[in-house]
Structures are given as C-alpha cells and as structure tokens.
Design a protein around this motif. Structure first.
Motif, PDB file in Angstrom:
ATOM      1  N   LYS A 266       0.847  -1.187   0.000  1.00  0.00           N
ATOM      2  CA  LYS A 266       0.000   0.000   0.000  1.00  0.00           C
ATOM      3  C   LYS A 266       0.874   1.225   0.000  1.00  0.00           C
ATOM      4  CE  LYS A 266      -4.209  -1.577   2.206  1.00  0.00           C
ATOM      5  NZ  LYS A 266      -5.032  -1.497   3.426  1.00  0.00           N
ATOM      6  N   ARG A 267       0.321   2.278  -0.509  1.00  0.00           N
ATOM      7  CA  ARG A 267       1.075   3.521  -0.558  1.00  0.00           C
ATOM      8  C   ARG A 267       0.204   4.626   0.005  1.00  0.00           C
ATOM      9  NH1 ARG A 267       2.993   5.204  -6.114  1.00  0.00           N
ATOM     10  NH2 ARG A 267       4.314   3.489  -6.728  1.00  0.00           N
ATOM     11  N   PRO A 268       0.817   5.547   0.641  1.00  0.00           N
ATOM     12  CA  PRO A 268       0.002   6.638   1.154  1.00  0.00           C
ATOM     13  C   PRO A 268      -0.693   7.388   0.026  1.00  0.00           C
ATOM     14  CG  PRO A 268       2.229   6.731   2.029  1.00  0.00           C
ATOM     15  CD  PRO A 268       2.235   5.696   0.948  1.00  0.00           C
ATOM     16  N   ILE A 269      -1.881   7.809   0.366  1.00  0.00           N
ATOM     17  CA  ILE A 269      -2.594   8.638  -0.598  1.00  0.00           C
ATOM     18  C   ILE A 269      -2.219  10.059  -0.266  1.00  0.00           C
ATOM     19  CG2 ILE A 269      -4.860   9.395  -1.378  1.00  0.00           C
ATOM     20  CD1 ILE A 269      -5.899   6.641  -0.570  1.00  0.00           C
ATOM     21  N   ASP A 270      -1.608  10.731  -1.192  1.00  0.00           N
ATOM     22  CA  ASP A 270      -1.091  12.048  -0.832  1.00  0.00           C
ATOM     23  C   ASP A 270      -2.201  13.084  -0.847  1.00  0.00           C
ATOM     24  OD1 ASP A 270      -1.378  13.278  -3.441  1.00  0.00           O
ATOM     25  OD2 ASP A 270       0.229  11.855  -4.046  1.00  0.00           O
ATOM     26  N   ALA A 271      -1.784  14.284  -0.509  1.00  0.00           N
ATOM     27  CA  ALA A 271      -2.769  15.350  -0.320  1.00  0.00           C
ATOM     28  C   ALA A 271      -3.460  15.754  -1.621  1.00  0.00           C
ATOM     29  CB  ALA A 271      -2.088  16.566   0.324  1.00  0.00           C
ATOM     30  N   GLY A 272      -2.905  15.319  -2.715  1.00  0.00           N
ATOM     31  CA  GLY A 272      -3.521  15.656  -3.987  1.00  0.00           C
ATOM     32  C   GLY A 272      -4.858  14.972  -4.210  1.00  0.00           C
ATOM     33  N   PHE A 273      -5.091  13.909  -3.444  1.00  0.00           N
ATOM     34  CA  PHE A 273      -6.353  13.199  -3.607  1.00  0.00           C
ATOM     35  C   PHE A 273      -7.466  13.920  -2.893  1.00  0.00           C
ATOM     36  CE2 PHE A 273      -3.473   9.890  -4.886  1.00  0.00           C
ATOM     37  CZ  PHE A 273      -4.186   9.157  -5.812  1.00  0.00           C
TER      38      PHE A 273
ATOM     39  N   GLU B 280     -10.222  10.856  -5.371  1.00  0.00           N
ATOM     40  CA  GLU B 280      -9.902  11.062  -6.789  1.00  0.00           C
ATOM     41  C   GLU B 280      -8.792  12.082  -6.919  1.00  0.00           C
ATOM     42  OE1 GLU B 280     -13.317  12.142  -9.044  1.00  0.00           O
ATOM     43  OE2 GLU B 280     -14.491  10.426  -8.309  1.00  0.00           O
ATOM     44  N   LYS B 281      -7.893  11.835  -7.915  1.00  0.00           N
ATOM     45  CA  LYS B 281      -6.838  12.782  -8.243  1.00  0.00           C
ATOM     46  C   LYS B 281      -6.649  12.683  -9.755  1.00  0.00           C
ATOM     47  CE  LYS B 281      -1.951  13.526  -7.230  1.00  0.00           C
ATOM     48  NZ  LYS B 281      -0.800  12.914  -6.553  1.00  0.00           N
ATOM     49  N   LYS B 282      -7.074  13.721 -10.415  1.00  0.00           N
ATOM     50  CA  LYS B 282      -7.075  13.686 -11.887  1.00  0.00           C
ATOM     51  C   LYS B 282      -7.798  12.425 -12.331  1.00  0.00           C
ATOM     52  CE  LYS B 282      -3.207  16.745 -12.483  1.00  0.00           C
ATOM     53  NZ  LYS B 282      -1.798  16.845 -12.851  1.00  0.00           N
ATOM     54  N   TRP B 283      -7.115  11.578 -13.037  1.00  0.00           N
ATOM     55  CA  TRP B 283      -7.811  10.366 -13.509  1.00  0.00           C
ATOM     56  C   TRP B 283      -7.677   9.211 -12.527  1.00  0.00           C
ATOM     57  CZ3 TRP B 283      -3.397  12.434 -15.533  1.00  0.00           C
ATOM     58  CH2 TRP B 283      -2.230  11.688 -15.380  1.00  0.00           C
ATOM     59  N   LEU B 284      -6.925   9.462 -11.450  1.00  0.00           N
ATOM     60  CA  LEU B 284      -6.731   8.367 -10.500  1.00  0.00           C
ATOM     61  C   LEU B 284      -7.890   8.326  -9.501  1.00  0.00           C
ATOM     62  CD1 LEU B 284      -2.964   8.779  -9.682  1.00  0.00           C
ATOM     63  CD2 LEU B 284      -4.027   7.075 -11.192  1.00  0.00           C
ATOM     64  N   VAL B 285      -8.276   7.111  -9.212  1.00  0.00           N
ATOM     65  CA  VAL B 285      -9.339   6.917  -8.222  1.00  0.00           C
ATOM     66  C   VAL B 285      -8.878   5.834  -7.254  1.00  0.00           C
ATOM     67  CG1 VAL B 285     -11.697   6.121  -7.841  1.00  0.00           C
ATOM     68  CG2 VAL B 285     -11.175   7.526  -9.827  1.00  0.00           C
ATOM     69  N   THR B 286      -9.079   6.048  -6.013  1.00  0.00           N
ATOM     70  CA  THR B 286      -8.798   4.985  -5.046  1.00  0.00           C
ATOM     71  C   THR B 286      -9.871   5.049  -3.945  1.00  0.00           C
ATOM     72  OG1 THR B 286      -7.118   3.971  -3.675  1.00  0.00           O
ATOM     73  CG2 THR B 286      -7.271   6.381  -3.582  1.00  0.00           C
ATOM     74  N   ARG B 287      -9.869   4.070  -3.123  1.00  0.00           N
ATOM     75  CA  ARG B 287     -10.863   4.104  -2.052  1.00  0.00           C
ATOM     76  C   ARG B 287     -10.294   3.509  -0.782  1.00  0.00           C
ATOM     77  NH1 ARG B 287     -15.563  -0.180  -3.284  1.00  0.00           N
ATOM     78  NH2 ARG B 287     -15.282  -0.855  -1.150  1.00  0.00           N
ATOM     79  N   ILE B 288     -10.822   3.935   0.312  1.00  0.00           N
ATOM     80  CA  ILE B 288     -10.386   3.439   1.617  1.00  0.00           C
ATOM     81  C   ILE B 288     -11.628   2.961   2.354  1.00  0.00           C
ATOM     82  CG2 ILE B 288      -9.351   4.082   3.836  1.00  0.00           C
ATOM     83  CD1 ILE B 288      -7.725   6.165   2.305  1.00  0.00           C
ATOM     84  N   ASP B 289     -11.492   1.764   2.899  1.00  0.00           N
ATOM     85  CA  ASP B 289     -12.601   1.220   3.684  1.00  0.00           C
ATOM     86  C   ASP B 289     -12.402   1.609   5.141  1.00  0.00           C
ATOM     87  OD1 ASP B 289     -13.504   0.099   1.413  1.00  0.00           O
ATOM     88  OD2 ASP B 289     -12.673  -1.903   1.837  1.00  0.00           O
ATOM     89  N   ALA B 290     -13.465   1.920   5.760  1.00  0.00           N
ATOM     90  CA  ALA B 290     -13.406   2.192   7.202  1.00  0.00           C
ATOM     91  C   ALA B 290     -14.674   1.646   7.839  1.00  0.00           C
ATOM     92  CB  ALA B 290     -13.299   3.698   7.458  1.00  0.00           C
ATOM     93  N   ALA B 291     -14.506   0.939   8.922  1.00  0.00           N
ATOM     94  CA  ALA B 291     -15.670   0.369   9.602  1.00  0.00           C
ATOM     95  C   ALA B 291     -15.465   0.407  11.108  1.00  0.00           C
ATOM     96  CB  ALA B 291     -15.891  -1.066   9.145  1.00  0.00           C
ATOM     97  N   ALA B 292     -16.554   0.552  11.798  1.00  0.00           N
ATOM     98  CA  ALA B 292     -16.517   0.462  13.268  1.00  0.00           C
ATOM     99  C   ALA B 292     -17.718  -0.352  13.695  1.00  0.00           C
ATOM    100  CB  ALA B 292     -16.565   1.850  13.890  1.00  0.00           C
ATOM    101  N   ALA B 293     -17.577  -1.043  14.823  1.00  0.00           N
ATOM    102  CA  ALA B 293     -18.698  -1.818  15.351  1.00  0.00           C
ATOM    103  C   ALA B 293     -18.663  -1.696  16.866  1.00  0.00           C
ATOM    104  CB  ALA B 293     -18.578  -3.272  14.935  1.00  0.00           C
ATOM    105  N   CYS B 294     -19.812  -1.453  17.431  1.00  0.00           N
ATOM    106  CA  CYS B 294     -19.875  -1.259  18.880  1.00  0.00           C
ATOM    107  C   CYS B 294     -20.942  -2.173  19.453  1.00  0.00           C
ATOM    108  CB  CYS B 294     -20.194   0.189  19.216  1.00  0.00           C
ATOM    109  SG  CYS B 294     -18.895   1.297  18.614  1.00  0.00           S
ATOM    110  N   SER B 295     -20.695  -2.691  20.669  1.00  0.00           N
ATOM    111  CA  SER B 295     -21.595  -3.704  21.208  1.00  0.00           C
ATOM    112  C   SER B 295     -22.502  -3.125  22.279  1.00  0.00           C
ATOM    113  CB  SER B 295     -20.784  -4.847  21.802  1.00  0.00           C
ATOM    114  OG  SER B 295     -20.187  -4.399  22.983  1.00  0.00           O
TER     115      SER B 295
END
Ligand SMILES: *[C@@H]1O[C@H](CO)[C@@H](O)[C@H](O)[C@H]1NC(C)=O
Ligand SMILES: *[C@@H]1O[C@H](CO)[C@@H](O)[C@H](O)[C@H]1NC(C)=O
Ligand SMILES: *[C@@H]1O[C@H](CO)[C@@H](O)[C@H](O)[C@H]1NC(C)=O
Ligand SMILES: *[C@@H]1O[C@H](CO)[C@@H](O)[C@H](O)[C@H]1NC(C)=O
Ligand SMILES: *[C@@H]1O[C@H](CO)[C@@H](O)[C@H](O)[C@H]1NC(C)=O
Ligand SMILES: *[C@@H]1O[C@H](CO)[C@@H](O)[C@H](O)[C@H]1NC(C)=O
Length: 865
Positions: free
Chosen positions: A146-153, A218-233
């Motif tokens: 994985k690579r960091p998604i820079d501020a351009g995104f 999104e950054k120009k033509w680049l698209v990426t996504r990050i999943d984030a989830a939380a679960a509480c009981s």
C-alpha cells in the motif's frame, strides 16, 4: 495522555448544590474555540466532531474528546491541541462564569486502524494508504504494497453499507451528521450512533452497531478508495453487569483469524492494571469467542443515582467500563486498535426507605434513623399531624435532624431526635404507663432533578409511670407503726428512721416485715430512737432516699399523743398529774421532780415521765375560791436543793409544771396544764393596750404577697413551708426593733391552750424541732422602710396527732414579741442574740422585766389539706 487518543477533563463543580434555591448549576455552554471564536457545541455537533460529556453523581462534569476532533490543531498527526471555553450558569444575580482551557496531547503510536466507540458516536481512523495499482481491490492487499494517498487526492463519495450500499457525496454525508476528515496521514470517519447509515449485526450472539464505509478519493484520472468500519456492542445481564464483547468483530475483519495482542479493561477511559481490577472485584476474561468483563453492581468505579418512579424511591447504578484491544490480521499485518466505552446503567431498582427506631423510652426522646439513600437525596421537611416543619424549623425548636454519610460515601442516612415533650409527640395514658407516639412523613427530594418523594413512619414508646414509694403509719401508747408501699421502682431506696439508717439488724429489732409490695416495721415509743418527745406528742420521722443520688424521695412524720390525759381530777378529791420530760430539758431526771411539798415525789416514774397522785389537802396544794367553783393548784418542779444547786451554777430552774383542778358542785375536770420553763416569767398574759404588732403569712419567701384576713382559715399541706412575718405597726424610729421572744403552735385559738408545740424559744429556733424554724433576713424595699421593724421566719407545716388515726386538722401560731430600743438595749433577745439555754446567755433574760415591752400576736387557723 500520550497513549490515548482522548483528552479527558474533569471539571469539579465547586459551587455546592443549593437546595433552597432549587437551582441546579450546570455547564450551559461548552464551546470549542477555533481561531478565538467559540462555537456552540450542540449534541449533534458533539457526535459529529468527537466530543462527549457526562456529569456524574457528585456533580463532576467529564468531557471526553477525540484527539482527531473537528476542532483539534493537528501537527503532523503527532501533536493535537484542543481549546475550550466553558460557560457556567450563574445564579440569577451572578454573571455566568467562563473558563478557558486548552490541552495538547502527543500520540505517535498510531495503529493502521483505530476504532473508538463512545456514548454518542463511533469513530474509525485509518491510515490513508491504498494499493499501488489504485484499482479497487477484490482481495485485500498486504500492507507492504500500500502507498500513502497524498494530499492531492480529494474525497468525492462515500459508500455506506447499511448493509445495503448507500452512496453519498462526502459533502452530503457531512451535512447529515457524519464526520469525515483527512488528517496529514489518516482518514477519520465519525458517525453518530443514531445515524441511519449504521446497522445492527449479530456478532457471536452479541448485537453490534456497525458503520461500514468505503470512501472514494480522486486525483485527476486516478481513483482509489479506503474502507473504514466500526462496530460497537450493547449487551449485559443484570445484578452483576456482564459485558460480552466479541473477540472477532466480523464487520471489521475481512478474513482469517486476527491475532489478539493486547486487551485492557478500564473505567471512565482509564486503563486498569490486573491488581486494580481484582481490588475492585471486576473480572476480565478472554475466551475463544468473547472478551468478558464483569462488574458487580455497586462496585467502586461506578455510582448510584436516585430516581423517583411512581412516587417511590429507586436507584440505578451506572458504570462506564472500557475495553481496549489491539489485534493484527495475518493476511495484511495491519493492526487495529479498538477502544470501546460502554456506559451501563442498570434498570431502576426499588429501594424502599427504612426507618430504624433506636428510641430508648427512658431517655424521653424518639431516635429514628432513616436510610438508605444515595448521596444525591436531601431531606426537605417533616410532616407531623399538626404541622409541616422544614429541617431548619425542626432544628430551631429542638428536633435534632442530622445527615450522615457512610464512611465510604456510598450511602446516606438521616437521623431524627424528637423529645417526648415536643407538641408533635402524642401522649396517651394507659394503665400505669404513658404511651408516646409519633406519626410523621419525611419529605425528601432527589437533588438532581428535584423529584420529591416521601416516606411515612409511625413509632411509639411506652414509659411506665414512676410512682414514688409512700409511707403511712400511726401509733398507740406503745408503738409507732410504719407501712411503706413501694413505688413502681420497687425497693430501690434507703430508709432512715429518725437519724438512723434502717439496717438489717435494726430492721430485725423493729419487727421488719416485707411482702414484695410493702414493708412494715414497729418502733417502740419508749425506745430511745423515738425522735421527738415532749409533753404532748412523740414523733417519728421516716425518710426514704434515692440510693444513687442520695436525694430525699419521701419524708414522713408520725406524731402521736401517747398519753391521752395529763391531769385528772377525780370527784373524790384525788388529783393525778403526769409530768413528761421535755426534749428541751435533756438533763432532767423525772424521778427527781416533786410537788410543792418536796417530800411528794412521783408515785412512779421512768426516764421520760413522772406520775404524781395527790389530793386537795396534801403536798402543798393550794385552794382558791372562784364564783361557783373551787380551784386547786400545785406545781411540779425540781425540789429547791436541786434547783439551788443549779442556781449556783447560774442556771435557772429548768422545769416547772403548774397543775390546776377546777371543781364545781357536780363535776370535776382538768382545765389547765402548763409546763413552764421559768419561774416569774411574764407568761401567757393577754395583750395589753393597743395592737402594736401584726403577724401575717406570706405566700412565698419573697414576702411580697400575703394571705388576707378574710382568707382564713387557709389550707396548707404537710411539709409546705409557712412564711411568717411580724411587723411593728405603730410608727416608730428606726432604732426600735421587733424581736421574737417565743413562738408556738396550738390546736386551739387560745394561745394558752394545750397541746402546744414550741417553734421559737427565747429568740432561738426550738433545737429539738426536726423541721427547725428558718429565719429570713429583711431588706429595705418598697414596703419595708425599716427592716428592724420586721421579723420573718419560715416553718414547715406540721400537724399534731390528736389520736392514733387522725392528725388534727388545724393549728394556730402565736408569738411573744419584744419591742426593743437600740438606744436603750435590754440585752437578751433585744441584742438579737439567740437565747439558747445551752449557750450560757441565760442571765441576761432576767434583766427584762418590763412587761410593757411585750406584745402578743396570733394567727390562724391554718388547715391541713
Ligand atoms: C483559523 O486560522 C487559520 C490561520 O490562523 C486559518 O488558516 C484558518 O482558515 C482559520 N479557520 C477558520 C475556521 O477561520
Ligand atoms: C460501603 O460500606 C458499606 C458498609 O459500611 C458496604 O455495605 C458497601 O458495600 C460499601 N460500598 C463500597 C462501594 O465499598
Ligand atoms: C415537603 O417536602 C415534600 C418533598 O420534597 C414536598 O413535596 C412538599 O411540598 C413539602 N411540603 C411543604 C409543606 O413544604
Ligand atoms: C403486702 O402487704 C400490704 C400491707 O399489709 C397489703 O396491702 C398487700 O396486699 C400485701 N401484698 C401482698 C402481695 O401480699
Ligand atoms: C379516788 O377515785 C379514784 C378513781 O376512782 C381512785 O383510783 C382512788 O383510789 C380514789 N381515792 C380515794 C382516796 O378513795
Ligand atoms: C349540779 O347539779 C345540779 C342538780 O343535780 C344542777 O342543778 C346544777 O346545774 C349542776 N351544776 C352544774 C355546774 O352543772
């Protein structure tokens, strides 16, 4: 704290909770400060931005905020500063108080994923990194790739899995209450727990609230996504609080078995070590499926709070445990730090107040204890059948109300002390006892929300009436008979007969008899213990004393004529006379007494009396003719040789008894019997001239109010003090003084009548009188111009015993009063000196021969009630 992604402030409310004003201080505004301008934090803004606040039972406000809250100044994801302005409600008069505070925390130990479950929100912070190829991955890609998604995104859309996919523009998601933000290296997503984009999923039997997202960058033509989830009981069972947290939180784990590296338990956001967990009787268990934490209800760390439901007192227990886990996933080696706060409040538990009656009737005070309450309860008032009293009013009138905290501050009790004498206590009489009862309703309030509730109580106490022992008695020629009835306290007193304590041996001598409720004894009148013996009566005093305090419970005197007749004149000319030894002449030997003819001694005698028999023509008896009558007279005294002996010792003949018999044609009877103390004494003469002196009886020893003439006969009870005053009425100079020569009591109005009891002899209190006369000094006041014109004395009401049964019902008091002139003192009584025969002043009395100086005053009748 450096290892925590939370700030935590504990704000102690300094102001005490003011019950009277019914005003609850609280933080009215809680404003994060950004660029010096404060923004009001509403509940929705708080959950969107990572703030939570609670106020505990002691009034402490605790503010929690996420490091990555919307308002934090974030320096390279390493240092975080949050500033606050806190505004406290003032009272009506005072200004609101404003506090500024700021806190900076450093935190670098970021896991790939950090999850927080707080009261109002779920937060997930993930490292902002995406796979190299920037394509949507079908399978998870190892961290290394994985690579960091820079501020351009730029974040564009976010997909919520509810679990159905729901795509929203980021800006719309933010508008609907989600917090979505980029930090230098991370993506932070925060969702209110109430958000419609959350859903509940059953994880290993535990319902968990889940927020699951995928954010597109999104950054120009680049698209990426990050999943984030939380679960509480959310799950627990009552009485002990048991919290099951699934060990493998499926919604957060893609596949494979996560490796659980760290588990911590904590309270209020603070980790606890194993020793603390044990000390608090908590437990933390990790099974294959769950992390189980158990907290007993009531344990340290939580608190009770009061509630009123349907007018009844209830309590709840609140505790806020925290579980912190750190796991890594085999496939990705990515670490997740998961932190969940779980405030738990038990359902309301009824807790009826209890009244404990700690009254000890003998103390004459109701003592009640009312418990057990949480510290947030106050006693406001107490309703009695007759009135309602506030706690302050109770205290003001002597009803003691106190509040007590248990040593560990976990509960509160109130104590109440109501004296039996207070009007709110009702009294009823039962056989031999008094029942005190108290109906009351405690008015209480829960301080937090001023919810009132009440508790009624009824208590009663019975006090046996204390009846003191009583004494009764009588006498005949031989004996005094005394009967003592015990009071309610039984035989708990000491008995004195005369001056002697009734010991066991004395009791034996007196024929003591006892039957459980009474005792009786018999004292021989000839016994030398007989207290009083005079010509007319003999008296026995019985005194009952409290053993502990030595105070007198009861005094009783029985006085009897033990000789019914002293002189008898028989029709055949025989006369008999009984000469009785006077206690005031202790040295007298009655056997030495004679009639005028010194050869005429007593027919018989003993140490107390002498009995003479003589006729009209023997023993020096003289005879006088009166109209229709003949009077025979003789005298009983010590013969001259004995009298002379005394005279040579400058002593007076001490005893002289004039015996007279009047005879008419048909009957004979005795009319006079006069013991006299001295020859030639001006005695028993009627007052001459005008009345110069008056005697009156005062109501009390202030000598300000007197019985009026028309009040007579007046009534007094035995032993009641009689306050006599003698006043010189004739105006005279201050040099003139009145002195009391003799005062005595008789049954009859006639001052010369018999029997007679001496009160004052020659200006002295009769030394043989048990209840001696008390002389009171006289001071100048509105009524008294010259104290020397007054004399005052006090004597306790007494009675003559006429026969064995009845005490005679009335008496008269008489005095011989001397008018003395200070410029021309006559000596003796005029010197103001007591002429006690024992003190050797006898000679002086002789100098007073001026009978004009005497006045006679009488007063009575005084009746015995
Ligand atoms: C706060 O101030 C900083 C610089 O001082 C500025 O960059 C930022 O835009 C300001 N934020 C707000 C909300 O005014
Ligand atoms: C406080 O003390 C009482 C008895 O004095 C006890 O019953 C209670 O469990 C204690 N509470 C705590 C929290 O220790
Ligand atoms: C007494 O206190 C109770 C409970 O707080 C309250 O409801 C009631 O109004 C009070 N009564 C009076 C007369 O003040
Ligand atoms: C004890 O003696 C008294 C007086 O003689 C009598 O009145 C009483 O009844 C007696 N009590 C008992 C229990 O015998
Ligand atoms: C006179 O009478 C009394 C009483 O009756 C009697 O005791 C006495 O002996 C009598 N005396 C003479 C001298 O008779
Ligand atoms: C004495 O008795 C006579 C007759 O017996 C009578 O007339 C007279 O009144 C009596 N005297 C007195 C003083 O009683």
């Amino acid at each position: 704290e450096n290892d925590s992604i939370f700030f935590r402030w504990l704000i102690l409310l300094i102001a005490a909770i003011n019950i009277e004003a019914k005003k609850k201080p609280s933080i009215s505004k809680f404003l994060p400060v950004l660029n010096n301008s404060a923004i009001l934090l509403t509940p929705s803004l708080a959950s969107q931005c990572g703030f939570s606040m609670k106020i505990d039972h002691l009034g402490n406000a605790m503010i929690y905020t996420s490091l990555q809250n919307c308002f934090a100044q974030n320096v390279k994801d390493e240092a975080f500063t949050t500033a606050f302005q806190l505004r406290f409600h003032g009272s009506q008069l005072a200004e609101d108080e404003i506090y500024q505070m700021a806190e900076t925390c450093h935190y670098t130990a970021w896991a790939c994923r950090e999850i927080i479950c707080d009261h109002n929100y779920m937060e997930v912070s993930v490292k902002r990194a995406a796979p190299d190829n920037y394509v949507l991955p079908k399978n998870p890609i190892p961290e290394a790739r994985k690579r960091p998604i820079d501020a351009g995104f730029r974040m564009t859309t976010i997909t919520f899995f509810t679990p159905a996919e729901k795509v929203m523009k980021v800006i719309d998601a933010q508008r609907s209450g989600h917090g979505i933000a980029n930090t230098p290296k991370r993506l932070v997503l925060r969702s209110p727990k109430t958000s419609p984009e959350t859903y509940t999923q059953n994880v290993a039997g535990v319902p968990m609230l889940v927020v699951k997202t995928s954010t597109v960058f999104e950054k120009k033509w680049l698209v990426t996504r990050i999943d984030a989830a939380a679960a509480c009981s959310v799950f627990f069972t009552a009485d002990t609080i048991t919290w099951y947290l699934p060990r493998r939180i499926d919604p957060l784990i893609s596949f494979g078995q996560p490796k659980l590296l760290e588990v911590y338990m904590g309270i209020d956001g603070q980790r606890l070590d194993a020793a603390e967990i044990e000390a608090r009787r908590y437990s933390l268990t990790v099974t294959d499926t769950y992390i189980i934490s158990v907290i007993p209800i009531g344990a340290v760390g939580g608190y009770y709070k009061s509630h009123v439901q349907d007018g009844q007192y209830h309590i709840s227990y609140t505790v806020e445990p925290m579980i912190e886990m750190f796991w890594t996933e085999d496939a990705t080696h990515e670490g997740t730090r998961y932190k969940v706060f779980f405030p738990i409040t038990t359902p309301l538990l009824p807790r009826p107040p209890q009244v404990t009656d700690r009254t000890i009737a003998a103390e004459r005070v109701f003592k009640l204890e009312l418990g057990y309450f949480c510290p947030d309860v106050a006693l406001v008032n107490i309703t009695f059948p007759s009135e309602v009293l506030s706690v302050t009013e109770c205290r003001a009138r002597g009803i003691n109300v106190l509040e007590h905290m248990s040593p560990n501050s976990s509960y509160k009790v109130f104590t109440l002390e109501v004296p039996f004498t207070d009007p709110v206590v009702q009294q009823t009489s039962q056989e031999g006892a008094t029942v005190y009862s108290l109906h009351l309703v405690f008015g209480l309030v829960v301080l937090d929300d001023f919810a009132p509730f009440s508790h009624a109580a009824y208590v009663q106490a019975t006090l046996e009436n204390i009846v003191p022992p009583s004494v009764s008695g009588g006498c005949d020629y031989q004996n005094f008979y005394v009967l003592v009835k015990y009071g309610t306290q039984g035989l708990n007193f000491q008995t004195a007969v005369g001056k002697q304590i009734l010991t066991q041996s004395l009791a034996q001598q007196y024929g003591f008899a006892e039957n459980g409720t009474h005792f009786s004894f018999i004292v021989d009148t000839t016994c030398h213990y007989a207290v009083e013996l005079s010509s007319i009566k003999s008296r026995l005093d019985v005194t009952l004393r409290n053993l502990e305090t030595n105070t007198i419970i009861k005094e009783f005197s029985v006085a009897c004529n033990f000789i019914s007749s002293l002189t008898e004149c028989f029709p055949n000319g025989t006369m008999t006379a009984l000469a009785v030894k006077l206690e005031s002449v202790p040295g007298l030997n009655p056997s030495q007494l004679t009639l005028r003819d010194p050869t005429c001694g007593p027919t018989y005698s003993d140490e107390r009396y002498a009995y003479f028999v003589f006729t009209g023509n023997s023993c020096g008896t003289t005879r006088k003719f009166l109209p229709n009558m003949m009077m025979y007279e003789n005298e009983i005294s010590l013969p001259d040789e004995l009298g002379a002996k005394r005279a040579s010792n400058s002593e007076e003949p001490e005893y002289e008894l004039k015996v007279s018999c009047y005879y008419d044609i048909n009957t004979t009877y005795a009319v006079a019997f006069q013991p006299r103390q001295r020859r030639n004494e001006p005695y028993a003469e009627n007052a001459k001239g005008q009345l110069q002196v008056a005697m009156r009886l005062a109501l009390d020893d202030s000598y300000s109010v007197f019985h009026r003439v028309e009040d007579y006969p007046i009534t007094k009870y035995l032993q009641q003090p009689l306050y006599f005053e003698v006043e010189l009425l004739t105006p005279a100079s201050p040099e003139v003084s009145v002195e009391l020569e003799n005062c005595w009591a008789t049954l009859d109005q006639d001052r010369t009548s018999r029997p007679r009891w001496n009160l004052i002899i020659n200006g002295c209190a009769n030394p043989v009188d048990q209840y001696q006369v008390i002389f009171h000094p006289v001071w100048t006041d509105a009524r008294v111009q010259y104290p020397s014109h007054f004399k005052r004395f006090e004597v306790k009401m007494f009675a003559f015993a006429q026969d064995q049964e009845d005490l005679s019902r009335q008496l008269f008091v008489h005095c011989d009063v001397m008018i003395c002139d200070a410029r021309n003192p006559l000596g003796g009584v005029c010197n103001g000196q007591c002429m006690n025969p024992d003190n050797g002043n006898k000679g002086q009395r002789r100098a007073v021969s001026d009978e004009d100086k005497f006045n006679h005053v009488s007063l009575g009748p005084i009746r015995i009630s």
